[in-house]
Scaffold this motif. Structure first.
Motif, PDB file in Angstrom:
ATOM      1  N   LEU A   9       0.826  -1.214   0.000  1.00  0.00           N
ATOM      2  CA  LEU A   9       0.000   0.000   0.000  1.00  0.00           C
ATOM      3  C   LEU A   9       0.855   1.257   0.000  1.00  0.00           C
ATOM      4  CD1 LEU A   9      -2.839  -1.066   2.481  1.00  0.00           C
ATOM      5  CD2 LEU A   9      -3.002  -0.799  -0.020  1.00  0.00           C
ATOM      6  N   VAL A  10       1.928   1.236   0.775  1.00  0.00           N
ATOM      7  CA  VAL A  10       2.832   2.401   0.820  1.00  0.00           C
ATOM      8  C   VAL A  10       3.473   2.605  -0.544  1.00  0.00           C
ATOM      9  CG1 VAL A  10       5.005   3.251   1.767  1.00  0.00           C
ATOM     10  CG2 VAL A  10       3.260   2.336   3.295  1.00  0.00           C
ATOM     11  N   GLU A  12       2.353   1.652  -3.404  1.00  0.00           N
ATOM     12  CA  GLU A  12       1.306   2.088  -4.333  1.00  0.00           C
ATOM     13  C   GLU A  12       1.086   3.594  -4.210  1.00  0.00           C
ATOM     14  OE1 GLU A  12      -0.975   1.803  -7.451  1.00  0.00           O
ATOM     15  OE2 GLU A  12      -0.097   0.002  -6.603  1.00  0.00           O
ATOM     16  N   TRP A  13       1.001   4.075  -2.978  1.00  0.00           N
ATOM     17  CA  TRP A  13       0.808   5.506  -2.749  1.00  0.00           C
ATOM     18  C   TRP A  13       1.990   6.305  -3.292  1.00  0.00           C
ATOM     19  CZ3 TRP A  13      -2.414   9.199  -2.291  1.00  0.00           C
ATOM     20  CH2 TRP A  13      -1.993  10.444  -1.867  1.00  0.00           C
ATOM     21  N   ALA A  17       1.826   9.070  -6.253  1.00  0.00           N
ATOM     22  CA  ALA A  17       2.323  10.430  -5.987  1.00  0.00           C
ATOM     23  C   ALA A  17       3.407  10.821  -6.989  1.00  0.00           C
ATOM     24  CB  ALA A  17       2.850  10.534  -4.553  1.00  0.00           C
ATOM     25  N   VAL A  36      -4.841   7.971 -10.562  1.00  0.00           N
ATOM     26  CA  VAL A  36      -5.054   6.975  -9.504  1.00  0.00           C
ATOM     27  C   VAL A  36      -5.633   5.695 -10.108  1.00  0.00           C
ATOM     28  CG1 VAL A  36      -6.408   6.421  -7.444  1.00  0.00           C
ATOM     29  CG2 VAL A  36      -5.290   8.656  -7.637  1.00  0.00           C
TER      30      VAL A  36
END
Length: 107
Positions: A9-10, A12-13, A17, A36
């Motif tokens: 998840l990190v 992916e973020w 970004a 996104v």
């Protein structure tokens, strides 16, 4: 298992970004949402492929090429064929920044 999910998840973020920041100057409607969505569609698949088949440079570049094509197609579906080459350039730029950052970080 939980650690792997949080790491995914990190990353992916971070990827979203990076890719959005590289094209933040674009003034298309709901472009943040489009970035996104294309990333949520392609990045998990890319990570699964790399996990199962390795991180050989040639394989990564081939996968990244496929990601660019898929993201380009999705952006064209969303924004129309009249922006075909512009959207292709955006998809290439977004993924070049993401891949280049990964290379610099040694990931």
């Amino acid at each position: 298992m939980l650690t792997e999910i949080v790491q995914a998840l990190v990353w992916e973020w971070v990827n979203i970004a990076l890719e959005y920041t590289s094209v933040a100057w674009v003034r298309l409607p709901r472009f943040w949402l489009a970035v996104v969505c294309v990333n949520l569609l392609t990045h998990p698949v890319l990570m699964c492929l790399l996990t199962h088949f390795g991180h050989e440079t040639g394989f990564i570049l081939a996968c990244e090429g496929g990601v660019v094509l898929v993201e380009w197609m999705v952006l064209v579906i969303v924004y129309g064929r009249q922006k075909l080459w512009f959207l292709g350039g955006l998809a290439l730029l977004m993924n070049t920044v993401s891949y280049g950052t990964g290379v610099l970080l040694g990931l």
